[in-house]
Scaffold this active site. Structure first.
Site, mmCIF file in Angstrom:
data_model
loop_
_atom_site.group_PDB
_atom_site.id
_atom_site.type_symbol
_atom_site.label_atom_id
_atom_site.label_comp_id
_atom_site.label_asym_id
_atom_site.label_seq_id
_atom_site.Cartn_x
_atom_site.Cartn_y
_atom_site.Cartn_z
ATOM 1 N N ASN A 204 0.854 -1.190 0.000
ATOM 2 C CA ASN A 204 0.000 0.000 0.000
ATOM 3 C C ASN A 204 0.892 1.242 0.000
ATOM 4 O O ASN A 204 1.694 1.442 0.910
ATOM 5 C CB ASN A 204 -0.890 0.029 1.244
ATOM 6 C CG ASN A 204 -1.606 1.360 1.392
ATOM 7 O OD1 ASN A 204 -2.474 1.702 0.603
ATOM 8 N ND2 ASN A 204 -1.220 2.130 2.396
ATOM 9 N N GLU A 205 0.764 2.064 -1.028
ATOM 10 C CA GLU A 205 1.425 3.365 -1.111
ATOM 11 C C GLU A 205 2.921 3.326 -0.753
ATOM 12 O O GLU A 205 3.396 4.107 0.084
ATOM 13 C CB GLU A 205 0.692 4.374 -0.228
ATOM 14 C CG GLU A 205 -0.757 4.590 -0.654
ATOM 15 C CD GLU A 205 -1.523 5.562 0.234
ATOM 16 O OE1 GLU A 205 -1.013 5.925 1.307
ATOM 17 O OE2 GLU A 205 -2.626 5.956 -0.153
#
Length: 224
Positions: A204-205
């Site tokens: 995630n990110e």
């Protein structure tokens, strides 16, 4: 409740030995396919016999479906285009944090379905196996995510909650990568029979990492 197939094999196993027994079921003709609109589930009942005595027994729920992702037309489930409408769901409950009960998990998945969605992204770590099982039963397509995540600016020093997602200290990097690989392997091994899962997500990110390590981030994501 109807038997779709039965099969068996015999193997001599010496005391204390470990044996891998591979079997394939007969073809299941015209199976009921799993879909959010009709989440049909099957169950594989495995029985180990020592002669005529039942030595062990387990039941593995699973579903039958096929899917594909396309760059130009999106997602297809069982040969039909399916528009995905969903939400991120954290395994998080007021008062208990991550210590959710299986009833809590089932309720949250049902609330997403009742709100008109057909898709959940498991943010941002492997959820309890009960979560994927609830998605199977309720009829929600599930994005199952590993725990390599960054957040916010990702420019704070080591030790801050919004520090670099990938460690900036060289001494920490090998252990970090080994841990993320181990959890990814375990996540897939634990959840591999859930028909609701159509994505194994690596991260995630991760772009919220220090610029000094972005080259290593890209290499590591390819490795994952």
């Amino acid at each position: 409740g109807k038997v779709a197939a039965e099969f068996s094999a015999t193997q001599a196993v010496a005391a204390g030995a470990t044996v891998t027994l591979e079997m394939a079921s007969p073809e299941i003709t015209a199976p009921k396919l799993w879909h959010p609109d009709h989440p049909y589930m099957h169950a594989l009942k495995t029985t180990v016999l020592d002669g005529t005595r039942v030595a062990d027994e387990t039941t593995t729920p699973f579903g039958i479906r096929f899917f594909k992702w396309t760059a130009d037309q999106g997602f297809f489930l069982n040969g039909e285009h399916l528009y995905l409408a969903g939400a991120n769901v954290h395994q998080d409950e007021a008062g208990w944090g991550d210590a959710m009960t299986e009833a809590d998990i089932e309720r949250d998945v049902r609330l997403v379905k009742e709100a008109g969605f057909n898709f959940i992204r498991g943010s941002h770590y492997p959820h309890s196996p009960a979560f994927a099982a609830a998605c199977d039963r309720v009829g929600i397509v599930f994005w199952c995510e590993n725990d390599f995540w960054s957040t916010a600016q990702g420019r704070q020093p080591e030790g801050y909650w919004n520090g670099s997602g990938y460690p900036t200290r060289a001494a920490d990097q090998a252990e970090f990568e080994a841990n993320a690989k181990e959890q990814l392997t375990e996540m897939i091994r634990i959840n591999r029979n859930h028909p609701s899962i159509v994505v194994w997500s690596m991260c995630n990110e991760p772009f919220f990492s220090s610029g000094s390590v972005m080259g290593k981030v890209r290499t590591f994501l390819k490795d994952l």
